[in-house]
Design a protein around this motif. Structure first.
Motif, PDB file in Angstrom:
ATOM      1  N   VAL A 188      31.697  32.916  45.573  1.00  0.00           N
ATOM      2  CA  VAL A 188      33.045  32.672  44.768  1.00  0.00           C
ATOM      3  C   VAL A 188      33.316  33.822  43.854  1.00  0.00           C
ATOM      4  O   VAL A 188      34.431  34.313  43.733  1.00  0.00           O
ATOM      5  CB  VAL A 188      32.721  31.204  43.903  1.00  0.00           C
ATOM      6  CG1 VAL A 188      33.863  31.266  42.946  1.00  0.00           C
ATOM      7  CG2 VAL A 188      33.120  30.106  44.813  1.00  0.00           C
ATOM      8  N   SER A 189      32.015  34.423  43.451  1.00  0.00           N
ATOM      9  CA  SER A 189      32.326  35.773  42.767  1.00  0.00           C
ATOM     10  C   SER A 189      32.903  36.913  43.402  1.00  0.00           C
ATOM     11  O   SER A 189      33.518  37.681  42.682  1.00  0.00           O
ATOM     12  CB  SER A 189      30.917  36.067  42.102  1.00  0.00           C
ATOM     13  OG  SER A 189      30.003  36.584  43.113  1.00  0.00           O
ATOM     14  N   LYS A 190      32.964  36.852  44.720  1.00  0.00           N
ATOM     15  CA  LYS A 190      33.639  37.958  45.302  1.00  0.00           C
ATOM     16  C   LYS A 190      34.962  37.489  46.086  1.00  0.00           C
ATOM     17  O   LYS A 190      35.678  38.349  46.593  1.00  0.00           O
ATOM     18  CB  LYS A 190      32.580  38.626  46.430  1.00  0.00           C
ATOM     19  CG  LYS A 190      31.199  38.854  45.845  1.00  0.00           C
ATOM     20  CD  LYS A 190      31.430  40.012  44.966  1.00  0.00           C
ATOM     21  CE  LYS A 190      30.234  40.783  44.244  1.00  0.00           C
ATOM     22  NZ  LYS A 190      30.269  41.778  43.335  1.00  0.00           N
ATOM     23  N   ALA A 191      34.973  36.253  46.512  1.00  0.00           N
ATOM     24  CA  ALA A 191      36.214  35.823  47.436  1.00  0.00           C
ATOM     25  C   ALA A 191      37.355  35.698  46.795  1.00  0.00           C
ATOM     26  O   ALA A 191      37.502  35.887  45.473  1.00  0.00           O
ATOM     27  CB  ALA A 191      35.690  34.370  48.057  1.00  0.00           C
ATOM     28  N   GLU A 192      38.477  35.795  47.317  1.00  0.00           N
ATOM     29  CA  GLU A 192      39.919  35.718  46.859  1.00  0.00           C
ATOM     30  C   GLU A 192      40.213  34.163  46.816  1.00  0.00           C
ATOM     31  O   GLU A 192      40.092  33.428  47.804  1.00  0.00           O
ATOM     32  CB  GLU A 192      40.983  36.423  47.574  1.00  0.00           C
ATOM     33  CG  GLU A 192      42.254  36.153  47.159  1.00  0.00           C
ATOM     34  CD  GLU A 192      43.267  36.797  48.278  1.00  0.00           C
ATOM     35  OE1 GLU A 192      44.432  36.468  48.159  1.00  0.00           O
ATOM     36  OE2 GLU A 192      42.964  37.523  49.194  1.00  0.00           O
ATOM     37  N   PHE A 193      40.930  33.751  45.644  1.00  0.00           N
ATOM     38  CA  PHE A 193      41.141  32.289  45.273  1.00  0.00           C
ATOM     39  C   PHE A 193      42.690  32.589  44.807  1.00  0.00           C
ATOM     40  O   PHE A 193      42.944  33.546  44.158  1.00  0.00           O
ATOM     41  CB  PHE A 193      40.203  31.475  44.702  1.00  0.00           C
ATOM     42  CG  PHE A 193      39.020  31.310  45.389  1.00  0.00           C
ATOM     43  CD1 PHE A 193      38.622  30.194  46.241  1.00  0.00           C
ATOM     44  CD2 PHE A 193      37.809  32.199  45.218  1.00  0.00           C
ATOM     45  CE1 PHE A 193      37.462  29.956  46.960  1.00  0.00           C
ATOM     46  CE2 PHE A 193      36.676  31.991  46.073  1.00  0.00           C
ATOM     47  CZ  PHE A 193      36.495  30.766  46.680  1.00  0.00           C
ATOM     48  N   PRO A 194      43.202  31.214  44.590  1.00  0.00           N
ATOM     49  CA  PRO A 194      44.345  31.276  43.696  1.00  0.00           C
ATOM     50  C   PRO A 194      44.138  31.647  42.377  1.00  0.00           C
ATOM     51  O   PRO A 194      42.982  31.520  41.814  1.00  0.00           O
ATOM     52  CB  PRO A 194      44.811  29.713  43.752  1.00  0.00           C
ATOM     53  CG  PRO A 194      44.377  29.277  45.074  1.00  0.00           C
ATOM     54  CD  PRO A 194      43.238  29.721  45.320  1.00  0.00           C
TER      55      PRO A 194
END
Length: 314
Positions: free
Chosen positions: A174-180
């Motif tokens: 999560v710290s690196k991935a793209e999210f809304p």
């Protein structure tokens, strides 16, 4: 460095993952004595996800999501919600809530080792001390007679360990991935997808479903508190912090969660708090302290070395 305007929000988010999450062990333990674990977790998170979307729309937030963001949300939802939380709820049938919280207090140790294995991040000497203390604390925890004598306790311990692995990898992902961009909407997608997967698992394992009006009052209250505070408030805070501070700092909730869980479990469920469990908690949390203060220790060491170099050069 975070903007100054974010500081109060960060403090409030830490309070949520420290104290509110500490109480979820008690609430899950109460509910899982009556409800099947995957059904319980599935209803909790699907309800929370839908409520988050409703609140977001009332606030005028967009629920739009790109295919990449949706894919990442499904992965995060599986790691955190379906696998991570689902296995812990399942394990609570066989271990006490305060024990589960203490075992999960070793989460920073797992994250540290995973960062070393996956990202090649060097482990500092003081962190190695923390790892050693963490292992000793876990041994003291699981070797207690009250734990060994419980039926299927080691199966519960192993399932919680697997859940910790999922949470650790999820934190790095999560710290690196793209999210809304909106953390509230981001949380909603993770909870909804993770909850749907839990529902599918529940049906796949043949769990017996029931309706809320068939549940006892204490189970209904536990579910309500889990949905509103344990899911919407605390998990949104968790996602916000993962994008605002380092994963190691977020994992420090394991300092406070076991203390809250031990107090609540002992008070409401009369769960035993043995001398060995207290010693194990002290050793474990001391190890976590060493792991999470490594950056400060490194900076202090560099400061001292620079000071010595300057004094020698003058």
């Amino acid at each position: 460095m975070q903007p100054k305007t974010n500081v109060p929000l960060i403090i409030a988010a830490f309070f949520a993952i420290y104290v509110i999450w500490g109480s979820t062990y008690l609430l899950n333990k109460i509910a899982v004595t009556e409800l099947p674990p995957f059904m319980l977790a599935g209803i909790r998170f699907v309800t929370a996800g839908l409520l988050i979307f409703l609140i977001a729309r009332l606030m005028g937030k967009s629920l739009s999501i790109t295919p990449r963001q949706l894919k990442n949300s499904v992965i995060a939802g599986f790691l955190f919600i379906s696998f991570g939380n689902g296995l812990v709820v399942w394990a609570l049938r066989f271990v006490d809530s305060n024990f589960a919280a203490l075992e999960i207090s070793a989460q920073p140790l797992i994250i540290l080792l995973m960062m070393w294995l996956i990202q090649g991040k060097k482990i500092q000497p003081m962190s190695l001390v923390g790892v050693f203390l963490g292992v000793c604390g876990i041994y003291l925890l699981i070797s207690q007679k009250t734990v060994v004598q419980q039926e299927n306790s080691f199966l519960g311990i192993f399932m919680i360990f697997l859940a910790m692995l999922a949470w650790a990898y999820g934190s790095l992902f999560v710290s690196k991935a793209e999210f809304p961009k909106n953390f509230f909407v981001n949380t909603g997608y993770q909870m909804l997808t993770g909850g749907i997967i839990l529902g599918i698992l529940s049906l796949g394992f043949g769990e017996s479903w029931s309706m809320p009006w068939e549940w006892s009052a204490k189970t209904n209250w536990s579910m309500l508190l889990l949905v509103i505070f344990g899911s919407i408030v605390a998990f949104t805070s968790f996602n916000f912090l993962l994008k605002s501070v380092s994963p190691e700092k977020v994992a420090t909730n394991t300092y406070v969660n076991p203390i809250v869980a031990m107090f609540l479990g002992g008070y409401f469920l009369k769960e035993p708090i043995t001398t060995q469990s207290i010693v194990a908690a002290v050793v474990l949390l001391t190890g976590v302290y060493f792991i999470n203060t490594k950056k400060k220790l490194v900076l202090l060491s560099r400061f001292r070395n620079n000071k010595v170099s300057k004094s020698q050069g003058s």
